[in-house]
Design an enzyme around this catalytic site. Structure first.
Site, PDB file in Angstrom:
ATOM      1  N   TYR A  75       0.865  -1.179   0.000  1.00  0.00           N
ATOM      2  CA  TYR A  75       0.000   0.000   0.000  1.00  0.00           C
ATOM      3  C   TYR A  75       0.900   1.227   0.000  1.00  0.00           C
ATOM      4  O   TYR A  75       1.852   1.306   0.770  1.00  0.00           O
ATOM      5  CB  TYR A  75      -0.884  -0.011   1.252  1.00  0.00           C
ATOM      6  CG  TYR A  75      -1.801   1.183   1.355  1.00  0.00           C
ATOM      7  CD1 TYR A  75      -2.892   1.333   0.499  1.00  0.00           C
ATOM      8  CD2 TYR A  75      -1.584   2.176   2.316  1.00  0.00           C
ATOM      9  CE1 TYR A  75      -3.740   2.428   0.601  1.00  0.00           C
ATOM     10  CE2 TYR A  75      -2.435   3.267   2.427  1.00  0.00           C
ATOM     11  CZ  TYR A  75      -3.506   3.391   1.565  1.00  0.00           C
ATOM     12  OH  TYR A  75      -4.350   4.474   1.673  1.00  0.00           O
ATOM     13  N   ASP A 124       9.365   2.803  -0.386  1.00  0.00           N
ATOM     14  CA  ASP A 124       8.343   3.478   0.398  1.00  0.00           C
ATOM     15  C   ASP A 124       8.591   3.133   1.867  1.00  0.00           C
ATOM     16  O   ASP A 124       8.230   2.051   2.337  1.00  0.00           O
ATOM     17  CB  ASP A 124       6.943   3.036  -0.046  1.00  0.00           C
ATOM     18  CG  ASP A 124       5.851   3.741   0.740  1.00  0.00           C
ATOM     19  OD1 ASP A 124       6.187   4.457   1.704  1.00  0.00           O
ATOM     20  OD2 ASP A 124       4.674   3.576   0.382  1.00  0.00           O
ATOM     21  N   LYS A 178       4.471   9.475   8.645  1.00  0.00           N
ATOM     22  CA  LYS A 178       4.327   8.954  10.006  1.00  0.00           C
ATOM     23  C   LYS A 178       5.364   9.524  10.979  1.00  0.00           C
ATOM     24  O   LYS A 178       5.179  10.623  11.477  1.00  0.00           O
ATOM     25  CB  LYS A 178       4.334   7.424   9.981  1.00  0.00           C
ATOM     26  CG  LYS A 178       3.217   6.882   9.037  1.00  0.00           C
ATOM     27  CD  LYS A 178       2.979   5.412   9.159  1.00  0.00           C
ATOM     28  CE  LYS A 178       2.085   4.849   8.085  1.00  0.00           C
ATOM     29  NZ  LYS A 178       0.674   4.842   8.354  1.00  0.00           N
TER      30      LYS A 178
END
Ligand code: PMP
Length: 430
Positions: A144, A239, A267
Site C-alpha cells: 500500500y 516506500d 508517520k
C-alpha cells in the site's frame, strides 16, 4: 467494559461521514463491532471517552514510536505553535528537518516535505516518470502506498481488508500503467523487466511490507530489484512511510544495506502531525520545481508545528540503543504470543523486525502475499476482540502490521501476553 459514549458518538457519526470515520480501517468493519473514540493518549496507552485504557500496538498507525504525547514532542509543538501555525514563507525548522533527514538516511541527498505519505508516493512516481520520460510503474501485490490512483491496483491495507484492491474511480487508462508483481518472487521480477524494462519509469516497494500484515523481504530480494532497476534504467523507490526511522535510524535501507534512488516517508517524521517527505539522488530531486520542471507544491508543506513535532521525535529516535531496546521488546512480545498460542493449541507464526511485527494465524512461515491472505481470519477476529475487551488494542484488520513504541514496558508486554493467553483460547474455538 462500558463503551456507551463511544457508541453514542459512532451513532452520530454514521449518517455524517462515510462509515462514520475519516479513514476506512478505523471503522472496525472487517472485525465487526464498533470503534472506540479516543479521549487522550499517553505513553503506551490509549484512553477512550468512557475512561477505558488500552495498551496500544498501533501508535496512530506508526508515528508514535516514542510513545503517545511524549513530553518533549508536546513541548516542541506548544513552543512552536505560540509563534504562529503557518507562514507561507520558509522557516528555519524546514532547513533543520532537511539536514536531519539527509544525515540520518545517506541515500537522501535532497528532500521535499509534503503533508502525508500519499502525497510523498504520488510525488515520487511523478519524479520517476518525469525524469525517465517513461509511463509505467511497477508495484508489489499487497503493498500500500496511499490512495493515489496509480497505487490502488492490487493494493494492501484497508483496500485489501475491505476487498477493494482495485478501486472504482481509478481510470483504467491510468491503472493499466501500473504493473504488479508478487512480493518476494525474484524470477517474476526478472521476467517483467525483460518484457517491459524500457517502458518502466520506476518500481515502488515497501522494503518490509506492513500493509498485508508484516512480510520481510527474502534474502537478496531487494538487492535483486536494485540490480534490475539499475540495468533497465528505472528508478527504485523505497516506500519507507512505515519503516522509516522505525526499524533502524536509517530505515529498512540501512537494515538491508540497499540504496534506493528515491525514498518516501511519513508517520514518524511528523511525530503525529500530518507530514510526508520524499527525497533521494540529487540529479533526480533537482528536477523538481522550482529547481527543475517537474511540478509539485503544497500550501502547508514544511509546516512549522509539524516540523517541530517531527524533529523532536527524530531526536528521541537517534538516542543510542533506541532501536536495540525496541528490538528486544519486539522479540519478547512475539515470543510470548507464539508461546501463548501454542499453549492454547492455536497455530500462529510471527514475523518481526525492530518495533514492527506481524501475527499470522497459520502454521507456516509467511513470506508471500498468497500465504498472508490464506490465514485463518475468523480466528484473528475472535483474537482481536478477545484482546480488546481485556484492554489491548491490536490493529482491527488481519492485514496490518503491529507497532511497538519505546514506551511499551516489559510489564505492558507481560500484560499483553496474559490477555493473549485468554484470547487465543477463545480463538481456538472460533
Ligand atoms: N505508504 C505506506 C507504506 C503506508 O503504510 C501508508 C499509510 N499507512 C502510506 C504510504 C500512506 O500514507 P498516508 O496515510 O499518510 O497518506
Amino acid at each position: 467494559m462500558n463503551t456507551s459514549t463511544s457508541h453514542d458518538l459512532f451513532t452520530r457519526a454514521l449518517p455524517l461521514m462515510p462509515g462514520g470515520v475519516n479513514s476506512p480501517v478505523r471503522a472496525f468493519a472487517s472485525v465487526g463491532g464498533e470503534p472506540f473514540f479516543a479521549q487522550r493518549a499517553e505513553g503506551a496507552y490509549l484512553y477512550d471517552v468512557d475512561g477505558n485504557r488500552y495498551i496500544d500496538y498501533i501508535g496512530s498507525w506508526g508515528p508514535m514510536i516514542a510513545g503517545h504525547a511524549h513530553p518533549k514532542v508536546i513541548e516542541a509543538v506548544m513552543t512552536t505553535a505560540r509563534d504562529g501555525l503557518s507562514f507561507g514563507v520558509p522557516n528555519a525548522l524546514e532547513v533543520t528537518m532537511a539536514e536531519t533527514l539527509t544525515r540520518m538516511v545517506p541515500s537522501l541527498e535532497m528532500v521535499r516535505m509534503v503533508n502525508s505519505g500519499t502525497e510523498a508516493t504520488l510525488s515520487a512516481i511523478r519524479v520517476a516518470r518525469g525524469a525517465t520520460g517513461r509511463s509505467r510503474i511497477v508495484k508489489l501485490e499487497g503493498c500500500y502506498h496511499g490512495h493515489g490512483d496509480s497505487f490502488l491496483v492490487k493494493a494492501g491495507s484497508g483496500a485489501l481488508t475491505f476487498g477493494l484492491p482495485n478501486s472504482p474511480g481509478v481510470p483504467s487508462a491510468l491503472a493499466d500503467l501500473t504493473l504488479t508483481l508478487p512480493y518476494n518472487d525474484l524470477d517474476a521480477a526478472t521476467a517483467l523487466f525483460d518484457a517491459h524494462g524500457d517502458e518502466i519509469a520506476g518500481l515502488i516497494i515497501e522494503p518490509i511490507a506492513g500493509n498485508m500484515n508484516c512480510i520481510l523481504p527474502r534474502e537478496g530480494y531487494l538487492q535483486h530489484l536494485r540490480a534490475l532497476c539499475t540495468k533497465h534504467g528505472a528508478v527504485l523507490i523505497f516506500d519507507e512511510v512505515m519503516t522509516g526511522f522505525r526499524v533502524a535510524a536509517g530505515g529498512a535501507q540501512q537494515l538491508f544495506d540497499v540504496v534506493p534512488d528515491l525514498t518516501t516517508f511519513g508517520k514518524i517524521i511528523g511525530g503525529g502531525m500530518p507530514v510526508g517527505a520524499y527525497g533521494g539522488r540529487r540529479e533526480l530531486m533537482e528536477q523538481v520545481a522550482p529547481a527543475g520542471p517537474i511540478y509539485q507544491a503544497g500550501t502547508l508543506s514544511g509546516n512549522p508545528v509539524a516540523m517541530a513535532a517531527g524533529l523532536a521525535t527524530l531526536e528521541l529516535v537517534r538516542q543510542p540503543g533506541f532501536h536495540a531496546e525496541l528490538e528486544a521488546r519486539t522479540h519478547l512480545l512475539c515470543d510470548g504470543l507464539e508461546q501463548a498460542a501454542a499453549d492454547a493449541g492455536v497455530a500462529v507464526t510471527t514475523n518481526r523486525v525492530p518495533a514492527m511485527f506481524g501475527l499470522f494465524f497459520t502454521d507456516q512461515k509467511v513470506d508471500t502475499f498468497t500465504q498472508a491472505t490464506a490465514c485463518n481470519i475468523n480466528q484473528f477476529k475472535t483474537f482481536f476482540h478477545g484482546l480488546l475487551k481485556r484492554g489491548v488494542y491490536f490493529a482491527p484488520s488481519a492485514f496490518e502490521a503491529g507497532f511497538l513504541s519505546a514506551a511499551h514496558s516489559e510489564e505492558d508486554i507481560e500484560a499483553t501476553v496474559d490477555a493473549a493467553r485468554h484470547a487465543f483460547r477463545e480463538a481456538a474455538e472460533a
